[in-house]
Design an enzyme around this catalytic site. Sequence first.
Site, PDB file in Angstrom:
ATOM      1  N   LYS A   1      38.067  -6.124  24.717  1.00 23.78           N
ATOM      2  CA  LYS A   1      39.139  -6.984  24.218  1.00 23.78           C
ATOM      3  C   LYS A   1      39.663  -7.946  25.280  1.00 23.78           C
ATOM      4  O   LYS A   1      40.571  -8.734  24.999  1.00 23.78           O
ATOM      5  CB  LYS A   1      40.284  -6.122  23.661  1.00 23.78           C
ATOM      6  CG  LYS A   1      39.847  -5.228  22.498  1.00 23.78           C
ATOM      7  CD  LYS A   1      40.976  -4.317  22.049  1.00 23.78           C
ATOM      8  CE  LYS A   1      40.517  -3.389  20.941  1.00 23.78           C
ATOM      9  NZ  LYS A   1      39.547  -2.366  21.412  1.00 23.78           N
TER      10      LYS A   1
ATOM     11  N   ARG B   1      30.611  -5.801   7.908  1.00 18.14           N
ATOM     12  CA  ARG B   1      31.283  -4.518   7.706  1.00 18.14           C
ATOM     13  C   ARG B   1      32.513  -4.778   6.849  1.00 18.14           C
ATOM     14  O   ARG B   1      33.451  -5.452   7.284  1.00 18.14           O
ATOM     15  CB  ARG B   1      31.644  -3.895   9.042  1.00 18.14           C
ATOM     16  CG  ARG B   1      30.429  -3.633   9.931  1.00 18.14           C
ATOM     17  CD  ARG B   1      30.819  -3.247  11.342  1.00 18.14           C
ATOM     18  NE  ARG B   1      31.554  -4.316  12.000  1.00 18.14           N
ATOM     19  CZ  ARG B   1      32.092  -4.207  13.219  1.00 18.14           C
ATOM     20  NH1 ARG B   1      31.965  -3.087  13.897  1.00 18.14           N
ATOM     21  NH2 ARG B   1      32.752  -5.215  13.749  1.00 18.14           N
TER      22      ARG B   1
ATOM     23  N   ARG C   1      41.039  -1.981   8.384  1.00 17.89           N
ATOM     24  CA  ARG C   1      39.980  -1.779   9.373  1.00 17.89           C
ATOM     25  C   ARG C   1      38.618  -1.740   8.685  1.00 17.89           C
ATOM     26  O   ARG C   1      38.461  -1.122   7.635  1.00 17.89           O
ATOM     27  CB  ARG C   1      40.219  -0.477  10.139  1.00 17.89           C
ATOM     28  CG  ARG C   1      41.567  -0.429  10.830  1.00 17.89           C
ATOM     29  CD  ARG C   1      41.852   0.952  11.376  1.00 17.89           C
ATOM     30  NE  ARG C   1      41.905   1.962  10.322  1.00 17.89           N
ATOM     31  CZ  ARG C   1      41.950   3.270  10.543  1.00 17.89           C
ATOM     32  NH1 ARG C   1      41.943   3.727  11.787  1.00 17.89           N
ATOM     33  NH2 ARG C   1      42.006   4.122   9.539  1.00 17.89           N
TER      34      ARG C   1
ATOM     35  N   GLU D   1      36.132  -9.557  19.389  1.00 18.38           N
ATOM     36  CA  GLU D   1      35.754  -8.640  20.466  1.00 18.38           C
ATOM     37  C   GLU D   1      34.332  -8.959  20.925  1.00 18.38           C
ATOM     38  O   GLU D   1      33.510  -9.432  20.144  1.00 18.38           O
ATOM     39  CB  GLU D   1      35.809  -7.171  20.018  1.00 18.38           C
ATOM     40  CG  GLU D   1      37.203  -6.646  19.753  1.00 18.38           C
ATOM     41  CD  GLU D   1      37.231  -5.138  19.528  1.00 18.38           C
ATOM     42  OE1 GLU D   1      36.236  -4.451  19.874  1.00 18.38           O
ATOM     43  OE2 GLU D   1      38.242  -4.638  19.004  1.00 18.38           O
TER      44      GLU D   1
ATOM     45  N   ASN E   1      31.611  -6.556  22.534  1.00 19.27           N
ATOM     46  CA  ASN E   1      31.374  -5.141  22.823  1.00 19.27           C
ATOM     47  C   ASN E   1      30.181  -4.984  23.762  1.00 19.27           C
ATOM     48  O   ASN E   1      29.041  -5.248  23.378  1.00 19.27           O
ATOM     49  CB  ASN E   1      31.118  -4.390  21.522  1.00 19.27           C
ATOM     50  CG  ASN E   1      32.315  -4.442  20.595  1.00 19.27           C
ATOM     51  OD1 ASN E   1      33.244  -3.646  20.726  1.00 19.27           O
ATOM     52  ND2 ASN E   1      32.308  -5.381  19.660  1.00 19.27           N
TER      53      ASN E   1
END
Length: 313
Positions: free
Chosen positions: A123, A222, A230, A278, A280
């Site tokens: 982040k 997703r 979420r 983000e 990752n």
Amino acid sequence: MKIAFQMDPIADVDINADSSFRLAEEAQARGHSLFFYTPDHLAYQEGRITAQGHDLTVRRVQGDHADLGPLTEVDLADFDVVWLRQDPPFDMHYITSTHLLDRLAATTLVVNDPFWVRNYPEKLLVLDFPELTPPTTIARDLDTIKAFKDKHGDVILKPLYGNGGAGVFRLDANDRNLTSLHELFTGFSREPLIVQKFLPDVSNGDKRVILVDGQPVGAINRVPAAGETRSNMHVGGRPEKIGLSERDLEICAAIGPLLKEKGQVFVGIDVIGDYLTEINVTSPTGIQELERFDGVNVAEQIWRAIEARVAAR
């Protein structure tokens, strides 16, 4: 090549979803030998970086997917590649392992490069690209966070070093829980919080774009479960097939050269609508879903990139 995987217990992985398992499976198919150990068994011993673990053989058989040899102590400098693949939390245990693995730089390729994994948390790296990200504040001070919420109304509040969707809250303009949540988080952690403007496009999905050596190779979408903000698959998000948009390619073009330069071979970025949220680098996932949806063997592409890096050394 001799390949070592530093990861969580392999007996517990979901062979149909876990990216580390797919990477091990592909490495074995390419003729490489495998060694497995957990980060608890990484050590510095009088100038040597060692690990206690097991020779590993994998197979795609649910419940019988890994054969482990006898417990053995090895010198990781004898390996061609070490994979840094344990899941977060990105705590001092994790950070210490990156410091130890740094010491292998002269002999062994560590993927992703641990120096930059340590310095590019998920982040925080996005802060280098403010033109790509939603309005963001990182703070521990409650007044600063309140001022951000007053300005933007509908926000997402989450731990700065969290993962898997844990501790993520949406606070809309009418919500009255910010102070209580702040008390909760700061009561057990000294870390700051990150707060971002809520992106309504998340209802259409949170896209995971996979990059290999700085180049985008595909994406999965997703979608949050009903009643959820979420979209993480750990908390019920549904993966679905999706292509790369012009905006996705623009984002990847902006960040890809830096990722490649810093040895971040396997990266998963999160994109909601037009915004990067983000980057990752610690233990990205999604390659098995992408392979099922698009037929893209990402593991093969990752190993080709690694083999080229080892050859160049």
